[in-house]
Scaffold this motif. Structure first.
Motif, PDB file in Angstrom:
ATOM      1  N   ALA A 194      60.368  39.809  22.863  1.00  0.00           N
ATOM      2  CA  ALA A 194      59.110  39.247  22.385  1.00  0.00           C
ATOM      3  C   ALA A 194      58.945  39.457  20.886  1.00  0.00           C
ATOM      4  O   ALA A 194      58.471  38.567  20.167  1.00  0.00           O
ATOM      5  CB  ALA A 194      57.941  39.891  23.137  1.00  0.00           C
ATOM      6  N   ARG A 195      59.361  40.632  20.409  1.00  0.00           N
ATOM      7  CA  ARG A 195      59.216  40.931  18.973  1.00  0.00           C
ATOM      8  C   ARG A 195      60.035  39.953  18.135  1.00  0.00           C
ATOM      9  O   ARG A 195      59.573  39.449  17.109  1.00  0.00           O
ATOM     10  CB  ARG A 195      59.668  42.379  18.718  1.00  0.00           C
ATOM     11  CG  ARG A 195      59.540  42.819  17.272  1.00  0.00           C
ATOM     12  CD  ARG A 195      58.076  42.983  16.884  1.00  0.00           C
ATOM     13  NE  ARG A 195      57.950  43.307  15.470  1.00  0.00           N
ATOM     14  CZ  ARG A 195      57.905  42.404  14.488  1.00  0.00           C
ATOM     15  NH1 ARG A 195      58.000  41.107  14.775  1.00  0.00           N
ATOM     16  NH2 ARG A 195      57.749  42.781  13.243  1.00  0.00           N
ATOM     17  N   ALA A 196      61.257  39.671  18.579  1.00  0.00           N
ATOM     18  CA  ALA A 196      62.110  38.726  17.846  1.00  0.00           C
ATOM     19  C   ALA A 196      61.508  37.330  17.862  1.00  0.00           C
ATOM     20  O   ALA A 196      61.494  36.626  16.839  1.00  0.00           O
ATOM     21  CB  ALA A 196      63.500  38.701  18.476  1.00  0.00           C
ATOM     22  N   THR A 197      60.988  36.919  19.008  1.00  0.00           N
ATOM     23  CA  THR A 197      60.420  35.573  19.140  1.00  0.00           C
ATOM     24  C   THR A 197      59.154  35.439  18.300  1.00  0.00           C
ATOM     25  O   THR A 197      58.924  34.392  17.662  1.00  0.00           O
ATOM     26  CB  THR A 197      60.123  35.267  20.616  1.00  0.00           C
ATOM     27  OG1 THR A 197      61.291  35.572  21.400  1.00  0.00           O
ATOM     28  CG2 THR A 197      59.769  33.802  20.813  1.00  0.00           C
ATOM     29  N   GLY A 219      70.164  41.077  29.389  1.00  0.00           N
ATOM     30  CA  GLY A 219      69.686  39.721  29.167  1.00  0.00           C
ATOM     31  C   GLY A 219      68.387  39.349  29.865  1.00  0.00           C
ATOM     32  O   GLY A 219      67.485  38.773  29.235  1.00  0.00           O
ATOM     33  N   PRO A 220      68.239  39.647  31.173  1.00  0.00           N
ATOM     34  CA  PRO A 220      67.003  39.230  31.856  1.00  0.00           C
ATOM     35  C   PRO A 220      65.728  39.782  31.223  1.00  0.00           C
ATOM     36  O   PRO A 220      64.714  39.076  31.138  1.00  0.00           O
ATOM     37  CB  PRO A 220      67.196  39.769  33.278  1.00  0.00           C
ATOM     38  CG  PRO A 220      68.680  39.787  33.460  1.00  0.00           C
ATOM     39  CD  PRO A 220      69.231  40.176  32.115  1.00  0.00           C
ATOM     40  N   ALA A 221      65.761  41.035  30.770  1.00  0.00           N
ATOM     41  CA  ALA A 221      64.571  41.611  30.140  1.00  0.00           C
ATOM     42  C   ALA A 221      64.300  40.969  28.783  1.00  0.00           C
ATOM     43  O   ALA A 221      63.141  40.694  28.436  1.00  0.00           O
ATOM     44  CB  ALA A 221      64.730  43.118  29.985  1.00  0.00           C
ATOM     45  N   VAL A 222      65.360  40.716  27.998  1.00  0.00           N
ATOM     46  CA  VAL A 222      65.171  40.060  26.703  1.00  0.00           C
ATOM     47  C   VAL A 222      64.606  38.659  26.926  1.00  0.00           C
ATOM     48  O   VAL A 222      63.692  38.216  26.215  1.00  0.00           O
ATOM     49  CB  VAL A 222      66.496  39.993  25.919  1.00  0.00           C
ATOM     50  CG1 VAL A 222      66.284  39.308  24.566  1.00  0.00           C
ATOM     51  CG2 VAL A 222      67.068  41.392  25.715  1.00  0.00           C
ATOM     52  N   ARG A 223      65.153  37.966  27.925  1.00  0.00           N
ATOM     53  CA  ARG A 223      64.658  36.624  28.252  1.00  0.00           C
ATOM     54  C   ARG A 223      63.169  36.673  28.642  1.00  0.00           C
ATOM     55  O   ARG A 223      62.399  35.793  28.273  1.00  0.00           O
ATOM     56  CB  ARG A 223      65.478  36.033  29.396  1.00  0.00           C
ATOM     57  CG  ARG A 223      64.969  34.642  29.844  1.00  0.00           C
ATOM     58  CD  ARG A 223      65.742  34.113  31.030  1.00  0.00           C
ATOM     59  NE  ARG A 223      67.096  33.712  30.636  1.00  0.00           N
ATOM     60  CZ  ARG A 223      68.184  34.400  30.932  1.00  0.00           C
ATOM     61  NH1 ARG A 223      68.089  35.538  31.634  1.00  0.00           N
ATOM     62  NH2 ARG A 223      69.368  33.970  30.546  1.00  0.00           N
ATOM     63  N   GLU A 224      62.791  37.691  29.381  1.00  0.00           N
ATOM     64  CA  GLU A 224      61.385  37.819  29.792  1.00  0.00           C
ATOM     65  C   GLU A 224      60.464  37.896  28.585  1.00  0.00           C
ATOM     66  O   GLU A 224      59.404  37.262  28.541  1.00  0.00           O
ATOM     67  CB  GLU A 224      61.213  39.062  30.657  1.00  0.00           C
ATOM     68  CG  GLU A 224      59.778  39.333  31.084  1.00  0.00           C
ATOM     69  CD  GLU A 224      59.605  40.700  31.731  1.00  0.00           C
ATOM     70  OE1 GLU A 224      58.466  41.199  31.738  1.00  0.00           O
ATOM     71  OE2 GLU A 224      60.610  41.274  32.197  1.00  0.00           O
ATOM     72  N   LEU A 350      60.732  51.796  22.426  1.00  0.00           N
ATOM     73  CA  LEU A 350      60.643  50.433  21.911  1.00  0.00           C
ATOM     74  C   LEU A 350      61.756  50.139  20.910  1.00  0.00           C
ATOM     75  O   LEU A 350      62.010  50.930  19.995  1.00  0.00           O
ATOM     76  CB  LEU A 350      59.286  50.209  21.233  1.00  0.00           C
ATOM     77  CG  LEU A 350      58.044  50.415  22.091  1.00  0.00           C
ATOM     78  CD1 LEU A 350      56.801  50.059  21.279  1.00  0.00           C
ATOM     79  CD2 LEU A 350      58.098  49.590  23.365  1.00  0.00           C
ATOM     80  N   PRO A 351      62.431  48.996  21.042  1.00  0.00           N
ATOM     81  CA  PRO A 351      63.406  48.572  20.023  1.00  0.00           C
ATOM     82  C   PRO A 351      62.693  48.208  18.729  1.00  0.00           C
ATOM     83  O   PRO A 351      61.473  47.996  18.698  1.00  0.00           O
ATOM     84  CB  PRO A 351      64.059  47.332  20.658  1.00  0.00           C
ATOM     85  CG  PRO A 351      63.704  47.377  22.113  1.00  0.00           C
ATOM     86  CD  PRO A 351      62.377  48.064  22.181  1.00  0.00           C
ATOM     87  N   THR A 352      63.477  48.120  17.660  1.00  0.00           N
ATOM     88  CA  THR A 352      62.932  47.760  16.353  1.00  0.00           C
ATOM     89  C   THR A 352      63.582  46.479  15.843  1.00  0.00           C
ATOM     90  O   THR A 352      64.718  46.165  16.179  1.00  0.00           O
ATOM     91  CB  THR A 352      63.162  48.886  15.331  1.00  0.00           C
ATOM     92  OG1 THR A 352      64.561  49.216  15.294  1.00  0.00           O
ATOM     93  CG2 THR A 352      62.366  50.129  15.710  1.00  0.00           C
ATOM     94  N   LEU A 353      62.824  45.727  15.025  1.00  0.00           N
ATOM     95  CA  LEU A 353      63.318  44.488  14.435  1.00  0.00           C
ATOM     96  C   LEU A 353      63.729  44.739  12.994  1.00  0.00           C
ATOM     97  O   LEU A 353      62.964  45.331  12.213  1.00  0.00           O
ATOM     98  CB  LEU A 353      62.241  43.407  14.485  1.00  0.00           C
ATOM     99  CG  LEU A 353      62.580  42.083  13.799  1.00  0.00           C
ATOM    100  CD1 LEU A 353      63.666  41.345  14.591  1.00  0.00           C
ATOM    101  CD2 LEU A 353      61.340  41.212  13.651  1.00  0.00           C
ATOM    102  N   HIS A 354      64.922  44.247  12.612  1.00  0.00           N
ATOM    103  CA  HIS A 354      65.426  44.419  11.253  1.00  0.00           C
ATOM    104  C   HIS A 354      65.675  43.031  10.658  1.00  0.00           C
ATOM    105  O   HIS A 354      66.606  42.326  11.062  1.00  0.00           O
ATOM    106  CB  HIS A 354      66.690  45.266  11.272  1.00  0.00           C
ATOM    107  CG  HIS A 354      66.445  46.651  11.805  1.00  0.00           C
ATOM    108  ND1 HIS A 354      66.225  47.739  10.986  1.00  0.00           N
ATOM    109  CD2 HIS A 354      66.326  47.098  13.084  1.00  0.00           C
ATOM    110  CE1 HIS A 354      65.999  48.805  11.731  1.00  0.00           C
ATOM    111  NE2 HIS A 354      66.057  48.445  13.005  1.00  0.00           N
TER     112      HIS A 354
END
Length: 364
Positions: A194-197, A219-224, A350-354
């Protein structure tokens, strides 16, 4: 029908607990594994009896059993004293090394050490690995079972029967045996997607594709997360550009990459979230080979950030906090070893966005 002999009747809880207390007072220390056979009851029942006696101050719980409640009592070697954390991961060459390194650092800080075994996503049975770790003296198990294993249910049952703390790593949906909730630590990959999107949405993109190999456990969680953000745009599910990237092992064929690039271009996508780095790089390279530019013609965000920053253009990427996951797993195990009666804990990281060179606003 008359009742059988007294010896054949199942013991009432109060009688069983008295028998258990007598054994502890006679021997000083008892082990759950031994009592299962000796008292002919389930391990979970014995653990409940020990917990009840400990709550009344009659015994002291130790990992794997119980000892007398006397302040000067010296239990037999406990699993805490071994200082060994057994760790079983499904891969030793991708994603997991960062988690293992984080666990190793945290273990040293807690006076412990990690003994590592590596499985694989295609292995049939992980139970022998767990058995070997216990034979090597593991006082706690940090484990990430392969979701594709045909013996997953049996592995979970084995974990549920262990008399040592179990911390499940990066498997939030893992089923659990009745009465034995596992400690968990995992990345919120849906948050990362969601953060990337949202990042791409803030840049002005509305046609945001997602691409991922079908067998990816992440993948399924990222897709969610990606899909959840598209829900806010009222993008119908049928209109979402959700692309599969076929691969054989870790190899991506040129044909597969060409197919994904064709789909991205034909769909009018202006941005794509791609799991994982290698796939994102392959797509960008193929676009460049065909005369397109990133981010001018397509913004790309990679998911994993193993080596996305090394590519040119450097890729904007979501980075799961791998070292933090390993550290949290060790800290959960250490806390459980220090206090067997603490509530079960679940930790979400939580992952981070770079943000780097591969994402920008759409043309025009």
């Amino acid at each position: 029908m008359s009742a059988g002999p007294e010896s054949e009747r199942p013991l009432l809880a109060v009688d069983r607990q008295q028998q258990l207390l007598d054994l502890i007072q006679q021997r000083g220390t008892v082990r759950v594994a031994e009592l299962v056979t000796e008292l002919d009851v389930a391990a979970a029942t014995i653990r409940r009896d020990i917990a009840a006696l400990a709550a009344d101050g009659l015994v002291q719980r130790v990992h794997g059993g119980a000892t007398t409640a006397r302040a000067d009592a010296v239990p037999s070697e406990s699993l805490l004293e071994t200082g060994i954390l057994g760790m079983l991961v499904p891969s030793l060459d991708y994603y997991w090394p960062g988690i293992v390194r984080g666990a190793e650092v945290a273990a040293r800080e807690n006076g412990l050490r990690v003994v590592l075994r590596g499985s694989s996503y295609t292995i049939d049975d992980e139970r022998p690995h767990l058995t070997r770790l216990l034979e090597q003296g593991a006082g706690a198990i940090l484990v990430s079972p392969s979701p594709a294993s045909p013996h997953l249910a049996e592995t979970v049952d084995q974990l549920g029967d262990l008399d040592v703390p179990v911390v499940v790593v990066e498997r939030p949906g893992l089923a659990e045996p009745a009465g034995r909730p596992f400690e968990h630590v995992h990345s919120d990959h849906a948050f990362g997607g969601a953060r990337a999107t949202k990042h791409l949405l803030a840049l002005g993109h509305r046609r945001i594709a997602f691409a991922c190999p079908p067998e990816s456990p992440t993948g399924p969680a990222v897709r969610e997360g990606w899909s959840r953000v598209l829900d806010t745009l009222d993008v119908p599910t049928a209109s979402r550009i959700d692309l599969s990237i076929p691969q054989h092992g870790s190899t991506i064929s040129e044909t597969a990459v060409d197919h994904v690039v064709d789909e991205l271009l034909a769909s009018g996508s202006t941005a794509a979230l791609v799991h994982a780095d290698a796939h994102a790089i392959a797509i960008v390279q193929r676009l460049e080979d065909r005369g397109f530019s990133v981010p001018a013609d397509l913004s790309v965000v990679a998911y994993d950030d193993e080596f996305a920053s090394l590519f040119s253009p450097s890729l904007t990427a979501v980075r799961p906090a791998r070292a933090a996951i390993g550290r949290a797993a060790v800290e959960l195990a250490a806390a459980r070893l220090a206090d067997p009666d603490r509530p079960t804990h679940r930790v979400v990281v939580l992952p981070t966005l770079h943000v780097r060179e591969s994402s920008a606003g759409p043309k025009g």
